[in-house]
Design a protein around this motif. Structure first.
Motif, PDB file in Angstrom:
ATOM      1  N   ARG A 238       0.837  -1.192   0.000  1.00 18.12           N
ATOM      2  CA  ARG A 238       0.000   0.000   0.000  1.00 18.12           C
ATOM      3  C   ARG A 238       0.882   1.257   0.000  1.00 18.12           C
ATOM      4  O   ARG A 238       0.595   2.227  -0.697  1.00 18.12           O
ATOM      5  CB  ARG A 238      -0.914   0.008   1.229  1.00 18.12           C
ATOM      6  N   VAL A 239       1.945   1.239   0.767  1.00 19.79           N
ATOM      7  CA  VAL A 239       2.841   2.398   0.836  1.00 19.79           C
ATOM      8  C   VAL A 239       3.493   2.631  -0.526  1.00 19.79           C
ATOM      9  O   VAL A 239       3.579   3.768  -1.014  1.00 19.79           O
ATOM     10  CB  VAL A 239       3.902   2.190   1.932  1.00 19.79           C
ATOM     11  N   ALA A 240       3.930   1.552  -1.177  1.00 18.75           N
ATOM     12  CA  ALA A 240       4.595   1.689  -2.471  1.00 18.75           C
ATOM     13  C   ALA A 240       3.648   2.227  -3.532  1.00 18.75           C
ATOM     14  O   ALA A 240       4.040   3.027  -4.387  1.00 18.75           O
ATOM     15  CB  ALA A 240       5.161   0.335  -2.900  1.00 18.75           C
ATOM     16  N   LEU A 241       2.406   1.815  -3.490  1.00 21.96           N
ATOM     17  CA  LEU A 241       1.451   2.299  -4.483  1.00 21.96           C
ATOM     18  C   LEU A 241       1.077   3.758  -4.253  1.00 21.96           C
ATOM     19  O   LEU A 241       0.529   4.400  -5.141  1.00 21.96           O
ATOM     20  CB  LEU A 241       0.191   1.422  -4.470  1.00 21.96           C
ATOM     21  N   ALA A 242       1.360   4.288  -3.081  1.00 16.57           N
ATOM     22  CA  ALA A 242       1.061   5.696  -2.796  1.00 16.57           C
ATOM     23  C   ALA A 242       2.161   6.628  -3.291  1.00 16.57           C
ATOM     24  O   ALA A 242       2.002   7.841  -3.237  1.00 16.57           O
ATOM     25  CB  ALA A 242       0.852   5.886  -1.299  1.00 16.57           C
ATOM     26  N   THR A 243       3.270   6.077  -3.766  1.00 16.72           N
ATOM     27  CA  THR A 243       4.343   6.903  -4.313  1.00 16.72           C
ATOM     28  C   THR A 243       3.954   7.389  -5.706  1.00 16.72           C
ATOM     29  O   THR A 243       3.047   6.852  -6.330  1.00 16.72           O
ATOM     30  CB  THR A 243       5.639   6.092  -4.403  1.00 16.72           C
ATOM     31  N   PRO A 244       4.643   8.420  -6.224  1.00 16.83           N
ATOM     32  CA  PRO A 244       4.334   8.869  -7.590  1.00 16.83           C
ATOM     33  C   PRO A 244       4.431   7.753  -8.622  1.00 16.83           C
ATOM     34  O   PRO A 244       3.641   7.695  -9.559  1.00 16.83           O
ATOM     35  CB  PRO A 244       5.391   9.964  -7.828  1.00 16.83           C
ATOM     36  N   GLU A 245       5.418   6.856  -8.452  1.00 11.89           N
ATOM     37  CA  GLU A 245       5.551   5.756  -9.405  1.00 11.89           C
ATOM     38  C   GLU A 245       4.337   4.822  -9.334  1.00 11.89           C
ATOM     39  O   GLU A 245       3.816   4.375 -10.366  1.00 11.89           O
ATOM     40  CB  GLU A 245       6.832   4.964  -9.118  1.00 11.89           C
ATOM     41  N   GLY A 246       3.900   4.542  -8.118  1.00 10.93           N
ATOM     42  CA  GLY A 246       2.728   3.691  -7.955  1.00 10.93           C
ATOM     43  C   GLY A 246       1.476   4.343  -8.498  1.00 10.93           C
ATOM     44  O   GLY A 246       0.641   3.697  -9.146  1.00 10.93           O
ATOM     45  N   GLU A 247       1.328   5.647  -8.258  1.00 10.87           N
ATOM     46  CA  GLU A 247       0.162   6.360  -8.773  1.00 10.87           C
ATOM     47  C   GLU A 247       0.160   6.395 -10.295  1.00 10.87           C
ATOM     48  O   GLU A 247      -0.905   6.352 -10.925  1.00 10.87           O
ATOM     49  CB  GLU A 247       0.136   7.782  -8.205  1.00 10.87           C
ATOM     50  N   ALA A 265      -9.791  -3.535  -3.249  1.00 12.52           N
ATOM     51  CA  ALA A 265      -9.298  -4.833  -3.715  1.00 12.52           C
ATOM     52  C   ALA A 265      -7.998  -5.216  -3.014  1.00 12.52           C
ATOM     53  O   ALA A 265      -7.787  -6.381  -2.647  1.00 12.52           O
ATOM     54  CB  ALA A 265      -9.099  -4.799  -5.232  1.00 12.52           C
ATOM     55  N   MET A 266      -7.119  -4.220  -2.828  1.00 15.53           N
ATOM     56  CA  MET A 266      -5.859  -4.476  -2.137  1.00 15.53           C
ATOM     57  C   MET A 266      -6.104  -4.979  -0.723  1.00 15.53           C
ATOM     58  O   MET A 266      -5.489  -5.950  -0.270  1.00 15.53           O
ATOM     59  CB  MET A 266      -5.041  -3.188  -2.091  1.00 15.53           C
ATOM     60  N   ASN A 267      -6.993  -4.324  -0.014  1.00 17.21           N
ATOM     61  CA  ASN A 267      -7.265  -4.748   1.355  1.00 17.21           C
ATOM     62  C   ASN A 267      -7.881  -6.143   1.402  1.00 17.21           C
ATOM     63  O   ASN A 267      -7.563  -6.941   2.288  1.00 17.21           O
ATOM     64  CB  ASN A 267      -8.179  -3.737   2.047  1.00 17.21           C
ATOM     65  N   ALA A 268      -8.770  -6.437   0.456  1.00 21.19           N
ATOM     66  CA  ALA A 268      -9.370  -7.769   0.422  1.00 21.19           C
ATOM     67  C   ALA A 268      -8.313  -8.830   0.142  1.00 21.19           C
ATOM     68  O   ALA A 268      -8.287  -9.897   0.770  1.00 21.19           O
ATOM     69  CB  ALA A 268     -10.467  -7.818  -0.630  1.00 21.19           C
ATOM     70  N   ALA A 269      -7.426  -8.546  -0.819  1.00 21.96           N
ATOM     71  CA  ALA A 269      -6.364  -9.502  -1.144  1.00 21.96           C
ATOM     72  C   ALA A 269      -5.408  -9.680   0.030  1.00 21.96           C
ATOM     73  O   ALA A 269      -4.952 -10.789   0.325  1.00 21.96           O
ATOM     74  CB  ALA A 269      -5.622  -9.044  -2.393  1.00 21.96           C
ATOM     75  N   LEU A 270      -5.088  -8.574   0.713  1.00 21.46           N
ATOM     76  CA  LEU A 270      -4.209  -8.653   1.883  1.00 21.46           C
ATOM     77  C   LEU A 270      -4.865  -9.413   3.034  1.00 21.46           C
ATOM     78  O   LEU A 270      -4.192 -10.137   3.770  1.00 21.46           O
ATOM     79  CB  LEU A 270      -3.816  -7.251   2.343  1.00 21.46           C
ATOM     80  N   ALA A 271      -6.178  -9.261   3.175  1.00 21.52           N
ATOM     81  CA  ALA A 271      -6.888 -10.010   4.209  1.00 21.52           C
ATOM     82  C   ALA A 271      -6.851 -11.506   3.924  1.00 21.52           C
ATOM     83  O   ALA A 271      -6.820 -12.333   4.843  1.00 21.52           O
ATOM     84  CB  ALA A 271      -8.337  -9.528   4.309  1.00 21.52           C
ATOM     85  N   ALA A 272      -6.842 -11.851   2.628  1.00 26.51           N
ATOM     86  CA  ALA A 272      -6.796 -13.258   2.237  1.00 26.51           C
ATOM     87  C   ALA A 272      -5.387 -13.822   2.291  1.00 26.51           C
ATOM     88  O   ALA A 272      -5.189 -15.010   2.584  1.00 26.51           O
ATOM     89  CB  ALA A 272      -7.370 -13.420   0.823  1.00 26.51           C
ATOM     90  N   ASP A 273      -4.385 -12.986   1.988  1.00 23.41           N
ATOM     91  CA  ASP A 273      -2.997 -13.452   1.919  1.00 23.41           C
ATOM     92  C   ASP A 273      -2.073 -12.319   2.365  1.00 23.41           C
ATOM     93  O   ASP A 273      -1.770 -11.403   1.598  1.00 23.41           O
ATOM     94  CB  ASP A 273      -2.656 -13.885   0.492  1.00 23.41           C
ATOM     95  N   ALA A 274      -1.607 -12.389   3.598  1.00 23.91           N
ATOM     96  CA  ALA A 274      -0.769 -11.330   4.157  1.00 23.91           C
ATOM     97  C   ALA A 274       0.626 -11.299   3.548  1.00 23.91           C
ATOM     98  O   ALA A 274       1.376 -10.345   3.766  1.00 23.91           O
ATOM     99  CB  ALA A 274      -0.666 -11.502   5.676  1.00 23.91           C
ATOM    100  N   SER A 275       0.989 -12.327   2.762  1.00 28.19           N
ATOM    101  CA  SER A 275       2.319 -12.366   2.162  1.00 28.19           C
ATOM    102  C   SER A 275       2.372 -11.677   0.802  1.00 28.19           C
ATOM    103  O   SER A 275       3.396 -11.728   0.115  1.00 28.19           O
ATOM    104  CB  SER A 275       2.791 -13.813   2.010  1.00 28.19           C
ATOM    105  N   LEU A 276       1.314 -11.021   0.413  1.00 30.77           N
ATOM    106  CA  LEU A 276       1.234 -10.322  -0.867  1.00 30.77           C
ATOM    107  C   LEU A 276       2.375  -9.322  -1.016  1.00 30.77           C
ATOM    108  O   LEU A 276       2.751  -8.654  -0.057  1.00 30.77           O
ATOM    109  CB  LEU A 276      -0.103  -9.582  -0.935  1.00 30.77           C
ATOM    110  N   THR A 277       2.929  -9.206  -2.231  1.00 32.27           N
ATOM    111  CA  THR A 277       4.038  -8.277  -2.475  1.00 32.27           C
ATOM    112  C   THR A 277       3.659  -7.271  -3.552  1.00 32.27           C
ATOM    113  O   THR A 277       2.689  -7.451  -4.293  1.00 32.27           O
ATOM    114  CB  THR A 277       5.297  -9.023  -2.931  1.00 32.27           C
ATOM    115  N   LEU A 278       4.467  -6.239  -3.659  1.00 27.63           N
ATOM    116  CA  LEU A 278       4.256  -5.221  -4.681  1.00 27.63           C
ATOM    117  C   LEU A 278       4.347  -5.832  -6.080  1.00 27.63           C
ATOM    118  O   LEU A 278       3.588  -5.458  -6.971  1.00 27.63           O
ATOM    119  CB  LEU A 278       5.280  -4.098  -4.531  1.00 27.63           C
TER     120      LEU A 278
END
Length: 434
Positions: A238-247, A265-278
């Motif tokens: 989530r932090v990485a997607l908030a950067t200018p590159e992520g935006e 969608a990100m939060n739902a995916a993270l709730a399902a799998d906490a090992s999710l990566t950028l």
């Protein structure tokens, strides 16, 4: 009540479109004696075809009580509040199926606007994280067609389907709550209650929604599920997607509502799998494109850009289209079944628009939508009838070179005109004929 309980029963299936046909097929495999029911048994093409193809009787609503049914499975378009359903217990297919599932593998998504995009994003992200994922429900695929061995099933759920649910998914996503489907539910309050019923049961573990949306948050409080709100804003992805590159990556989708849907969608995916990566998310976004009939550019002709937004079947959808296209001049095409919803927010968005040249509205001067639009400062061009084909030329003539012409109806497709896909096809045919 669950689907596996309905064995060797006499079951009426009311409606024979995609979900009704799927219900009849699985009930037949379970040894049930099945008949279809239709409000218009001579002109309901989908149900007539399903009954013929499957070799089962087709009854009128008036003849339902003569068949001695043990149970009735309703298609989504048939309101659970109809008096004719008193002849036997009833439910929708999705609710029956959900009651048979392990809730921990189910992610349920509902809301007035944004369901399909959010559901698709969740499924795509989890697939890129290495999971087997099924996507079904209101998005156009019956839940009974999914693979029982999949790691997750992401289910888009309409208010019609949610109203029957007696079991909640482990992960719930509520996108927005506005006005829609009032005739089916009877009131706006009941519409919101029925829609949020998807999350009203003990199996819910994580609830995902925008806490700043006061209407949505109030229903989370009402249901007592606000304490299960999952908002992992500090996760590295989530932090990485908030950067200018992520935006910039997000911006490639070109839809102003997309970041809100992606956050859910990100939060739902993270709730399902906490090992999710950028890397998982970025590869999923590269594999994602706008869904058909959702702010979809379909043609450029005579220097006009034509946009199919046929799935914007409520006021919130049109507001999103105005937000998206108001950076340059555009013309709207609107109109459809009158569901007696409140168009106040839509009229406000129209009056605040700086570049909306005109609205071409189907249905002439009749209906609550049409009378509401006539009170705005925007020029309104009424077109008799419900066929979007007849609205394209007036919209073209109201536009200028370089403009967008956006079919964003703000109301559902009238039954005699088919479904949103039928209207999308008619929109494109009219563009071709210009």
């Amino acid at each position: 009540m669950n689907l596996s309980y309905l064995v060797d029963m006499r079951v009426l299936v009311w409606g024979g479109a995609r979900e009704g046909r799927a219900a009849a097929e699985i009930l037949g495999r379970q040894g049930c004696t099945v008949a279809f029911v239709s409000d218009a048994p001579t002109t309901d093409v989908a149900t007539v075809s399903a009954a013929r193809d499957m070799g089962v009787p087709l009854l009128s609503v008036e003849d339902m009580n003569t068949w001695n049914a043990d149970f009735i499975v309703r298609s989504p378009g048939v309101s659970r509040y109809r008096e004719e359903l008193l002849v036997a217990p009833s439910s929708g297919l999705l609710a029956l199926w959900l009651a048979d599932q392990d809730p921990s593998r189910i992610i349920g998504v509902t809301g007035t606007k944004g369901k399909s995009t959010t559901s698709t994003l969740i499924a795509t992200i989890l697939r890129h994280a290495g999971h087997s994922v099924e996507l079904a429900g209101n998005i156009g695929r019956a839940v009974t067609d999914t693979d029982d061995s999949a790691d997750f099933v992401v289910v888009e759920v309409s208010s019609y389907q949610a109203s029957d649910c007696t079991v909640s998914p482990a992960i719930g996503v509520l996108t927005t709550l506005g006005d829609d489907h009032i005739p089916w539910h009877g009131s706006l309050q009941q519409y919101h209650v029925d829609k949020t019923n998807l999350f009203a049961h003990p199996q819910l573990r994580h609830m995902i929604y925008h806490a700043t949306d006061t209407v949505v948050a109030s229903h989370a409080e009402r249901l007592g599920i606000a304490g299960r709100h999952f908002d992992n804003s500090r996760h590295s992805v989530r932090v990485a997607l908030a950067t200018p590159e992520g935006e910039a990556v997000i911006g490639r989708m070109g839809n102003t509502t997309f970041p809100r849907n992606l956050e859910l969608a990100m939060n739902a995916a993270l709730a399902a799998d906490a090992s999710l990566t950028l890397a998982h998310v970025l590869s999923a976004l590269d594999d994602t494109s706008p869904l058909p009939s959702r702010q979809q550019h379909v043609a450029t002709k005579h220097d006009r850009h034509f946009v199919d937004d046929a799935l914007a079947s409520n006021p919130l959808g049109v507001v999103a289209a105005i937000d998206r296209f108001d950076s340059a001049p555009f013309v709207l095409i609107m109109g459809g079944d009158d569901r007696n919803v409140d168009y106040g927010n839509l009229c406000e968005a129209i009056n605040n628009s700086e570049n909306l040249r005109a609205i071409v509205v189907l249905g002439g001067y009749s209906g609550r939508m049409n009378s509401s639009l006539l009170t705005t400062k925007c020029p309104v061009i009424p077109v008799a009838g419900d066929d979007v084909h007849d609205a394209v030329r007036p919209a073209f003539e109201a536009s200028r070179r370089g403009d967008h012409v956006v079919f964003s109806p703000g109301a559902p497709t009238p039954r005699h005109m088919g479904d949103y896909e039928s209207r999308s096809a008619r929109f494109r045919e009219a563009i071709d004929a210009l």
